[in-house]
Every structure is written in structure tokens, then in C-alpha cells.
Design a protein around this motif. Structure first.
Motif, PDB file in Angstrom:
ATOM      1  N   THR A   1       0.816  -1.224   0.000  1.00  0.00           N
ATOM      2  CA  THR A   1       0.000   0.000   0.000  1.00  0.00           C
ATOM      3  C   THR A   1       0.848   1.272   0.000  1.00  0.00           C
ATOM      4  OG1 THR A   1      -0.102  -0.170   2.388  1.00  0.00           O
ATOM      5  CG2 THR A   1      -1.999  -1.024   1.167  1.00  0.00           C
ATOM      6  N   SER A   2       2.120   1.146   0.364  1.00  0.00           N
ATOM      7  CA  SER A   2       2.994   2.326   0.377  1.00  0.00           C
ATOM      8  C   SER A   2       3.227   2.811  -1.052  1.00  0.00           C
ATOM      9  CB  SER A   2       4.318   1.957   1.055  1.00  0.00           C
ATOM     10  OG  SER A   2       5.358   2.746   0.543  1.00  0.00           O
ATOM     11  N   THR A   3       3.369   4.129  -1.208  1.00  0.00           N
ATOM     12  CA  THR A   3       3.466   4.681  -2.567  1.00  0.00           C
ATOM     13  C   THR A   3       4.645   4.105  -3.350  1.00  0.00           C
ATOM     14  OG1 THR A   3       4.530   6.564  -1.512  1.00  0.00           O
ATOM     15  CG2 THR A   3       2.248   6.869  -2.242  1.00  0.00           C
ATOM     16  N   ASP A   4       5.753   3.808  -2.694  1.00  0.00           N
ATOM     17  CA  ASP A   4       6.884   3.220  -3.428  1.00  0.00           C
ATOM     18  C   ASP A   4       7.098   1.754  -3.069  1.00  0.00           C
ATOM     19  OD1 ASP A   4       7.983   3.322  -0.926  1.00  0.00           O
ATOM     20  OD2 ASP A   4       9.810   4.387  -1.518  1.00  0.00           O
ATOM     21  N   GLY A   5       6.118   1.180  -2.382  1.00  0.00           N
ATOM     22  CA  GLY A   5       6.187  -0.246  -2.082  1.00  0.00           C
ATOM     23  C   GLY A   5       7.047  -0.613  -0.885  1.00  0.00           C
ATOM     24  N   THR A   6       7.640   0.392  -0.230  1.00  0.00           N
ATOM     25  CA  THR A   6       8.486   0.073   0.922  1.00  0.00           C
ATOM     26  C   THR A   6       8.104   0.935   2.129  1.00  0.00           C
ATOM     27  OG1 THR A   6      10.160   1.766   0.492  1.00  0.00           O
ATOM     28  CG2 THR A   6      10.442  -0.351  -0.642  1.00  0.00           C
ATOM     29  N   PHE A   7       8.567   0.509   3.295  1.00  0.00           N
ATOM     30  CA  PHE A   7       8.476   1.381   4.470  1.00  0.00           C
ATOM     31  C   PHE A   7       9.828   1.434   5.153  1.00  0.00           C
ATOM     32  CE2 PHE A   7       7.394  -2.794   6.218  1.00  0.00           C
ATOM     33  CZ  PHE A   7       8.047  -2.815   7.446  1.00  0.00           C
ATOM     34  N   ALA A   8      10.144   2.548   5.782  1.00  0.00           N
ATOM     35  CA  ALA A   8      11.407   2.707   6.516  1.00  0.00           C
ATOM     36  C   ALA A   8      11.188   3.719   7.621  1.00  0.00           C
ATOM     37  CB  ALA A   8      12.515   3.175   5.573  1.00  0.00           C
ATOM     38  N   PHE A   9      11.252   3.239   8.839  1.00  0.00           N
ATOM     39  CA  PHE A   9      11.092   4.130   9.990  1.00  0.00           C
ATOM     40  C   PHE A   9      12.370   4.105  10.811  1.00  0.00           C
ATOM     41  CE2 PHE A   9       6.860   3.413   8.539  1.00  0.00           C
ATOM     42  CZ  PHE A   9       6.202   4.619   8.780  1.00  0.00           C
ATOM     43  N   HIS A  10      13.106   5.207  10.772  1.00  0.00           N
ATOM     44  CA  HIS A  10      14.312   5.358  11.572  1.00  0.00           C
ATOM     45  C   HIS A  10      13.961   6.338  12.680  1.00  0.00           C
ATOM     46  CE1 HIS A  10      17.064   4.212   7.916  1.00  0.00           C
ATOM     47  NE2 HIS A  10      16.117   3.324   8.165  1.00  0.00           N
ATOM     48  N   LEU A  11      13.834   5.803  13.889  1.00  0.00           N
ATOM     49  CA  LEU A  11      13.269   6.598  14.981  1.00  0.00           C
ATOM     50  C   LEU A  11      14.309   6.843  16.063  1.00  0.00           C
ATOM     51  CD1 LEU A  11       9.998   4.460  15.199  1.00  0.00           C
ATOM     52  CD2 LEU A  11      10.382   6.501  13.791  1.00  0.00           C
ATOM     53  N   GLY A  12      14.417   8.084  16.482  1.00  0.00           N
ATOM     54  CA  GLY A  12      15.373   8.418  17.532  1.00  0.00           C
ATOM     55  C   GLY A  12      15.159   9.837  17.987  1.00  0.00           C
TER      56      GLY A  12
END
Lengths: 340, 251
Positions: B162-173
Motif C-alpha cells: 500500500t505504500s506509494t513506493d512499495g516500501t516502508f522505513a522508519f528510523h526513529l530516535g
């Protein structure tokens, strides 16, 4: 018997004093700076400064091995002849001809610098090189790969071991060595410094320029380092979407703020501003005199009595420029200690 | 002279024997404590693993994790007598890959019985601003922002149709100000204490639920990336840390 004892004591004292001497020689390698400089911000901490560590840092600074395709070294964009700024180019060229959005800053007196980069996003000199090494348009090299290359390199692996002990090279060792070299880049031999030390006198124009400077510029470009390391919006026209400090804090009140650069070696480090938009000191002085753009977070020092900018007459500008040229440190730009 | 010497040797021998015996009697052997983080999916606590298509219970979206890592630091153990053992240089990356790096090993824990464990999720502010670090804190681990100094305390990456580019990436800090994410949590073991005697295995089992990162969050179709310290990083990590729970001990 007694004379034998004395002879023994003498020998002991000799050995003892010799070993002390030896210690002294080693500790002589360190930061040197004039007494009118404040204490450095970076105190090395666990990173023990040695000549060997400094020389290793120097070798790495000049070696393109730290870029993904071995084409770009730190020195590619930070050349000693330009006080370690780029070769008078607005935007530097990284791997594969790629280019970023900001001007390569000059490198000197970094041990006094509490924050790094135009937007102040980096909080420690040791982790500073992580940005250019890993940045896709600069050296494009992931740290894991960089460390692997160094471990596989016969000379480097030996040099690192002799300094940091019998263990594989890690990024801390690389950053320690680079921090030793970068911290040792101290510029304090300009004509201005000679003047401060009573070894030289300023011409009438230079001296007038210094007085104008102290009245109109020194609140941000504070002596003797010629910066207060603050981040300010200096009223530049917005040419792109670079938010500067606002990118770091996410506060709109910090948008378009950039770190106040040192004015030491300023004649050698053109073009100017975070994006290298001004090629000459005349353009810079004209900007402060009559080019300031009003923003809600414009630095308050750039509005006096409702008037934008810092009024400068043509004569003021000539004298200021004469003074700014006294900040060039040719001992620094030609010091063989800093070059390979 | 000879007699005196032998007395001296004998008494030294006696002293050494006596003191070494005493040491063994008073102090039970130190041992190793392992804290294992098992990962479950959603409040139903279903199976979680990398490279497996999961459906997020709240978002209703499909997602496949390729990477899930987070920092745990400053581990302390509370003994029955109320004293604390604080592990020096206590920094770990918990990695949900199958390599066993979901275990935090605390060595040299003094022998005894322990009732609680305390840990920080994330990395303390000091180490975020102290220059080049080693071990789990080495920036080469890919958990440190180059352009905005500080540790990526939770890193979740993968694919989502469902993501617009087909990926997810959450870098949280984020380690300072109102959006700092590092949080200290402590867990009580209940009625049974954890025994450390250098012989028995001492394991603490924790359950962590990565689905909680998106508790009340926007759909991946709307927001599938985050790469900086901000309010979103704060809320996602808080939601995740808050439901990490103690499951059982293994002795």
C-alpha cells in the motif's frame, strides 16, 4: 664503598631523568595556540593525541581510499592552500561528478568548534567525518565498507595496530585518527595575530578597518576565533529549499539559519555563504550594507532603528577589506606538518 | 635465621589458604544473565518474523519486515536485599533476525537472587553526544545519523504494497528536548526470584510487539517513511516501548 654507592645513585638519577625527558618529548606534541585564545572545546578525552596518531589521520585525510570508488579524499574538497576550503568553487564535486547544495567550509581551529556543518547538525568533531564519508554525493562509502578496506590494507592495518593495539580497526579508531589531524589544524599566524602579539603593526587602513570591524561585525564574528558559533538568519535571498538549522530542530523559527563562519583566512576561501553565492568580499559587504532581506526570524542585529542591514560607506568597505586581508595565515596554508 | 624463615613461609601459606577459603564461603559464584526479547505480532501475540508477510491489526495493511532493530542499554538487576547490580558499558542492539542477536547478555553478575530488571530503551543522551564509540554503539552498525548526530534507536524497514513506493522505513530516535525517545523501564519477576550462581542458566524472557509502532498511527499508504527525531518518532517509540513486557524467567 661509599663512592660506589654514590656512583650507583648517580647512574640511577641519570636513568630516571632520561626517562622523564623521554616522556616530556612525547607530550610536547600537542595543540599550540596563543594566550589570547580560549581553552579548546575538544580536549581529546579518551583519544590520546600522539604524533603517530596525527600522522595516521593526515594520511587518511589525503587518501581517496575512504571514498567508494577511491576517487575522492577529504583533501579533494579541503585544500591546504585555501585554508582547507575547496578550490574556490561554490559547490564541491564528489564521486561520479555529483554535487551537493552547500559550500565546503574551511578547516582550522576545529578544536574550538562546538558544532559542525552549516546547519550545526553534528555535535562532535569525532563523528564529523561520518557525514562526508557516507554522503551519497560526497564520498558515498558506507562505514562498514570503509573499515573493511582499512583492515585489508597492509600498511594501514599495521599503523592502526601500532597506535590502537592488537585489535581489528573499527570506526572509532578511524574517527580518533582523523580527529587528531583535524584538531591540530590551528591557524594563529596571520598578520592580525602578529599584531596581537606585538610583532607587527597594522597600516592606517587596516587599523581603521579593525575599528569598524569591532563596531559592526564582531558581535557575531567574535575575536579571536572570529565566530561565536551561533546559528543565525543573515537575510539572504532564499534560492532553494535548504532550511539550514530548521532541518535539524524542525522549528520554523530556525529556518534558513546557518552557522556563523570564522573570518580567519577569509580572503583565501571564496566564494562565500553556505551555498557559495558570493564570489567576492565586495559582494558580501554589499549584502550586509544593502542586500538584507526581511524575515520574521532575521537576526535582530541586522535591523538597527528600523533600518535593515549594517550601513557601510565605500570607505568603510575598503578599510574593512584591508583588515580582513590581515586574517590570512600563510604560515598555516604552507605548514609542511599539515601536508603529506 | 633459618627457623625464622620457615615460620614466615608457613604463616604466609596458612594466611593464603585461610583467605582463599573464606572468599569461596561468603560469595556465591558470579554468573551470566541473558535477557531474551521474543517478538510477537499484535495484541493476539501472533508469530513475528522477518521476511514474512503480516497484516497490521489496526492499519489493516500488509507489511513484510526486512529489518527490525532497536537499542537496549543501561541494564541493571535488583537483588532481593534491594541493592542494584549495574552492568558497566551496557549497550546492545536487539535484532529480530534469526541469528540469536535478540539476546542481551549480562556477564559477571554477582551471585544471588534477583527480583527486578531495569533497562533503558534507546541510548542515554550522554553517549549520543560523546563522539566516536565502539561495540554496539559503533556508527558502522548503521544506527547513527550522520547529518544530525544521534542514534537511530528503533529501525524498522520492509515492504508494503500500500505504500506509494512499495516500501516502508522508519528510523526513529532523538535524545534531547521534548522528542527524546530513550525511556527507562523496570520489570518485576513476581513471586519467583532469578537465581545467579554461575551454574544454573539465568534467563529473562521479554515480549516485544513491533505492531505497536503503528498504534493509532497513519496508514502506510499515507506515511511510510520517517528519518529524523520528531514527534512521530516520539509517539511511535513510546507506543512500542510501553507494551514491552516481562514474560517469564528461566532458571
Amino acid at each position: 664503598m661509599i663512592s660506589h654507592k654514590i656512583r650507583f645513585l648517580f647512574l640511577f638519577a641519570l636513568i630516571w631523568s632520561y626517562s622523564c625527558q623521554d616522556d616530556q618529548d612525547k607530550s610536547d606534541f600537542g595543540l599550540t595556540y596563543p594566550d589570547y585564545f580560549p581553552a579548546p572545546h575538544y580536549q581529546f578525552g579518551k583519544n590520546k593525541l600522539t604524533r603517530e596518531g596525527f600522522e595516521l589521520g593526515r594520511a587518511l585525510f589525503f587518501d581517496p581510499i575512504l571514498s567508494i570508488d577511491s576517487t575522492i579524499s577529504c583533501e579533494s574538497c579541503h585544500a591546504q592552500g585555501h585554508a582547507f576550503a575547496d578550490h574556490n568553487t561554490a559547490l564541491s564535486t564528489g564521486i561520479a561528478g555529483l554535487s551537493g547544495t552547500r559550500n565546503s567550509p574551511a578547516l582550522f581551529n576545529l578544536a574550538w568548534q562546538p558544532i559542525f556543518m552549516w546547519d550545526g547538525g553534528i555535535n562532535h568533531i569525532e563523528v564529523m567525518p561520518l557525514a562526508p564519508i557516507t554522503n551519497e554525493v560526497e564520498m558515498g562509502q558506507d562505514m562498514e565498507g570503509a573499515i573493511k578496506k582499512l583492515n585489508n590494507h597492509p600498511t594501514y592495518s599495521k599503523r592502526f595496530r601500532s597506535i590502537f593495539g592488537e585489535k581489528p580497526i573499527d570506526s572509532q579508531q578511524l574517527f580518533y585518527a582523523l580527529a587528531q589531524y583535524m584538531s591540530m589544524l590551528v591557524s594563529y599566524n596571520s598578520k592580525y595575530d602578529q599584531y596581537r602579539q606585538g610583532k607587527s603593526t597594522l597600516t592606517a587602513d587596516e587599523d581603521d578597518g579593525l575599528q569598524i570591524f569591532r563596531a559592526k561585525c564582531a558581535s557575531c564574528h567574535t575575536e579571536p576565533l572570529f565566530t561565536d558559533y551561533s546559528l543565525r538568519n543573515n537575510g539572504l535571498e532564499i534560492l532553494n529549499d535548504d532550511l539550514g538549522y530548521g532541518r535539524i530542530t524542525l522549528e520554523t523559527s530556525d529556518n534558513h539559519k546557518f552557522k556563523v563562519p570564522s573570518l580567519r583566512n577569509i580572503a583565501l576561501t571564496y566564494p562565500y555563504m553556505h551555498d557559495g553565492r558570493f564570489r567576492t568580499l565586495d559582494q558580501v559587504l554589499d549584502h550586509y550594507d544593502s542586500g538584507i532581506v526581511q524575515y520574521t526570524n532575521l537576526d535582530p542585529l541586522l535591523i538597527q532603528n528600523g533600518q535593515l542591514g549594517i550601513p557601510l560607506s565605500q570607505e568603510d568597505k575598503l578599510k574593512l577589506k584591508a583588515f580582513l586581508h590581515t586574517l590570512s595565515d600563510f604560515t598555516f596554508t604552507s605548514n609542511p606538518l599539515y601536508s603529506e | 635465621m633459618k627457623f625464622l624463615n620457615s615460620i614466615l613461609i608457613f604463616s604466609t601459606f596458612l594466611f593464603l589458604t585461610f583467605t582463599s577459603c573464606k572468599k569461596e564461603d561468603d560469595q556465591p559464584k558470579q554468573g551470566e544473565v541473558t535477557i531474551e526479547f521474543d517478538h510477537v505480532w499484535g495484541s493476539a501475540e501472533g508469530e513475528f518474523s522477518l521476511n514474512k508477510e503480516l497484516t497490521h491489526p489496526m492499519l489493516g495493511e500488509k507489511m513484510t519486515f526486512t529489518l527490525f532493530k532497536y537499542y537496549v542499554s543501561n541494564v541493571r538487576l535488583k537483588a532481593k536485599d534491594g541493592s542494584w547490580y549495574t552492568m558497566p558499558e551496557s549497550y546492545f542492539i536487539v535484532d529480530a533476525d534469526a541469528s540469536g542477536s535478540n539476546k542481551v547478555v549480562v556477564p559477571n553478575v554477582p551471585g544471588g537472587e534477583y527480583t527486578d530488571v531495569e533497562m533503558m530503551f534507546g541510548v542515554d543522551s550522554l553517549r549520543n553526544a560523546s563522539g566516536a564509540q565502539t561495540g554496539a554503539l559503533d556508527p558502522a552498525k548503521g544506527m547513527f545519523w550522520s547529518w544530525n548526530s544521534g542514534y537511530i534507536m528503533v529501525k524498522a524497514e520492509g515492504t508494503a504494497p500500500t505504500s506509494t513506493d512499495g516500501t516502508f522505513a522508519f528510523h526513529l530516535g532523538g535524545f534531547k528536548g521534548e522528542n527524546k525517545v530513550q525511556t527507562v523501564k523496570s520489570y518485576n519477576f513476581g513471586t519467583t526470584a532469578l537465581v545467579v550462581d554461575g551454574e544454573r542458566e539465568a534467563e529473562i524472557h521479554m515480549l516485544a510487539n513491533p505492531a505497536r509502532l503503528w498504534h493509532g498511527a497513519e496508514k502506510l499508504a499515507v506515511k511510510s517513511k520517517n528519518h529524523m527525531p520528531n514527534a512521530l518518532a516520539k509517539s511511535m517509540t513510546t507506543n512500542f516501548y510501553d507494551v514491552v513486557r516481562f514474560d517469564h524467567i528461566h532458571n
